[in-house]
Design an enzyme around this catalytic site. Structure first.
Site, mmCIF file in Angstrom:
data_model
loop_
_atom_site.group_PDB
_atom_site.id
_atom_site.type_symbol
_atom_site.label_atom_id
_atom_site.label_comp_id
_atom_site.label_asym_id
_atom_site.label_seq_id
_atom_site.Cartn_x
_atom_site.Cartn_y
_atom_site.Cartn_z
ATOM 1 N N SER A 146 1.845 5.785 -3.513
ATOM 2 C CA SER A 146 1.454 5.485 -4.884
ATOM 3 C C SER A 146 0.766 6.682 -5.518
ATOM 4 O O SER A 146 0.082 7.464 -4.840
ATOM 5 C CB SER A 146 0.489 4.293 -4.902
ATOM 6 O OG SER A 146 -0.119 4.129 -6.170
ATOM 7 N N TYR B 53 -7.397 0.567 -2.458
ATOM 8 C CA TYR B 53 -5.930 0.570 -2.467
ATOM 9 C C TYR B 53 -5.399 1.998 -2.390
ATOM 10 O O TYR B 53 -4.560 2.326 -1.539
ATOM 11 C CB TYR B 53 -5.400 -0.118 -3.727
ATOM 12 C CG TYR B 53 -3.933 0.150 -3.952
ATOM 13 C CD1 TYR B 53 -2.972 -0.409 -3.114
ATOM 14 C CD2 TYR B 53 -3.501 0.984 -4.985
ATOM 15 C CE1 TYR B 53 -1.618 -0.143 -3.299
ATOM 16 C CE2 TYR B 53 -2.162 1.248 -5.178
ATOM 17 C CZ TYR B 53 -1.223 0.689 -4.338
ATOM 18 O OH TYR B 53 0.114 0.964 -4.517
ATOM 19 N N LYS C 52 -3.306 4.001 0.808
ATOM 20 C CA LYS C 52 -2.023 4.700 0.710
ATOM 21 C C LYS C 52 -2.135 6.133 1.207
ATOM 22 O O LYS C 52 -1.235 6.654 1.882
ATOM 23 C CB LYS C 52 -1.510 4.662 -0.731
ATOM 24 C CG LYS C 52 -1.050 3.292 -1.185
ATOM 25 C CD LYS C 52 0.116 2.800 -0.364
ATOM 26 C CE LYS C 52 0.659 1.475 -0.851
ATOM 27 N NZ LYS C 52 1.794 0.996 -0.021
#
Length: 322
Positions: free
Chosen positions: A116, A140, A144
C-alpha cells in the site's frame, strides 16, 4: 496454479477475474470474514481458511498443486488499525509470516504481495518514487512495510521471487456485482451522503494545493488487477531472489474537490454544495505516484481514467441500493 488469498474480497475478486482471463490457473483461499462466496467464479476452487492457519495453508497448497501465491488477504482500515493495532499486526504481519513459512516448507517460491502507498506516510514530494522515505502514520501502514521487510528477507535467505505492489487510491469496479461494499473511501463516502440526503464532506480546504483540498492518485481496480497479472507473469521467469517493489498508480493527481464535483455530475446532483469541515489528522496535502518503475519492470500502465472509476462505482452502488 496460483493461490489468491483474499480472492473473495473486493480487490481479490478482480484479481481472480484478471488472472483467469489472462490464462492463469487460480484457486482462492479466503476466511470469508469480509469476502463472499458469490464473488468466486464457478469452476475456481475455494478453500475457506485463515492465513494464520499454517496446516490449512499447507493442505491447500498440496491439494491444488500451488506454485505461486498472490497475497491480498488482510485488514485494511486505517482508522480501525489505530484503535486495534495488535489485531492488525496479527492479521497482516503474523498472517504473512505464517504464509511465508508455509511457502518455504512446501517449496512455493513466487509471491505477489498486496502492499500500500500507506507505507509512505506524508511524503513532501511532487511524485512518490519507490525510493521515497517510508514513514507510515498508522499500524496499517506499518504492517504493510513490515510485510515488505519479511518478504525481502525471505528472498535473500530462501530465493523467494516476489513483487510487492504499493497500491494508491483504489476505486471503481469491473461489473456491478464486484463493487466494493465498504464505505471507507472517498467515492462511496460521497454516495452514502447523497443517499442520506446530506451534502458530501470535504475534510479541509486550506492545504497548499491549487484548490486547497488534498490531492491523490486514483487508480481503477481493474488496473490494479491487471498489474497483479503482469507481476505474476514477470515472476515466472525471474531469477531466484528477485524482490521487486513497485508503485501502482496513474501518476496523475486529482484533488478531493475535483473528485466530488465529478461524482456529483455522474450522480446527477450538480446543484449540491459540498460541506467543508476540519482537516483529518494525518492527511497529507499531496500523494501521487511515480509510475515509471512499474512500466519499466512489467510493461504495465493504467488504462482507465477518473470518469471510468466513478461511473462504474456508481453503477455498482445503484445495483446494491436499488
Amino acid at each position: 496454479m496460483w493461490m489468491i488469498t483474499g480472492g473473495a474480497g473486493f480487490i481479490g475478486a478482480h484479481v481472480v477475474r484478471a488472472m483467469t482471463e489472462g490464462g492463469q490457473q487460480v484457486m482462492v483461499y479466503d476466511d470469508l470474514s469480509t469476502g463472499s462466496r458469490d464473488r468466486v467464479p464457478e469452476g475456481v476452487p475455494l478453500v475457506v481458511g485463515s492465513v494464520l492457519d499454517g496446516s490449512r495453508l499447507a493442505a491447500a497448497i498440496r491439494e491444488h498443486g500451488v506454485t505461486g501465491v498472490v497475497h491480498i488477504a488482510g485488514k485494511k482500515q486505517v482508522g480501525e488499525s489505530v484503535e486495534r493495532p495488535l489485531y492488525y499486526y496479527r492479521e497482516n504481519v503474523t498472517g504473512l509470516q505464517t504464509l511465508l513459512e508455509t511457502m518455504t516448507a512446501t517449496g512455493v517460491d513466487r509471491l505477489v504481495f498486496s502492499s500500500s502507498a500507506a507505507v509512505y506516510g506524508m511524503p513532501d514530494v511532487e511524485l512518490v518514487t519507490e525510493e521515497t522515505d517510508c514513514r507510515p502514520l498508522s499500524p496499517y501502514g506499518e504492517s504493510k512495510l513490515v510485510g515488505e521487510w519479511l518478504i525481502n528477507a525471505s528472498a535473500r535467505a530462501h530465493g523467494l521471487r516476489s513483487a510487492s505492489l504499493r497500491y494508491f487510491n483504489v476505486a471503481g469496479c469491473a461489473t456491478p456485482e464486484l463493487a466494493d461494499t465498504g464505505v471507507f473511501n472517498l467515492i462511496p463516502m460521497v454516495f452514502e451522503r447523497l443517499e442520506a440526503g446530506e451534502a458530501p464532506r470535504i475534510f479541509g480546504d486550506d492545504y497548499a494545493t491549487p484548490d486547497g483540498t488534498c490531492v491523490r492518485d486514483y487508480i481503477h481496480v481493474e488496473d490494479i488487477a491487471s498489474a497483479h497479472l503482469a507481476a505474476a507473469v514477470r515472476l515466472e521467469e525471474a531469477a531466484k531472489g528477485t524482490a521487486l517493489t513497485l508503485n501502482v498508480g496513474r501518476g496523475e493527481g486529482s484533488s478531493v474537490r475535483e473528485m466530488v464535483d465529478r461524482i456529483l455530475k455522474v450522480a446527477d446532483r450538480q446543484g449540491v454544495d459540498a460541506e467543508v469541515t476540519d482537516r483529518r489528522p494525518g492527511d497529507a496535502a499531496r500523494v501521487v505516484a511515480s509510475a515509471d518503475r512499474v512500466r519499466e519492470e512489467l510493461g504495465w500502465s493504467a488504462r482507465y481514467g477518473l470518469d471510468d472509476m466513478i461511473e462504474s462505482a456508481w453503477r455498482g452502488w445503484c445495483r446494491r441500493h436499488a
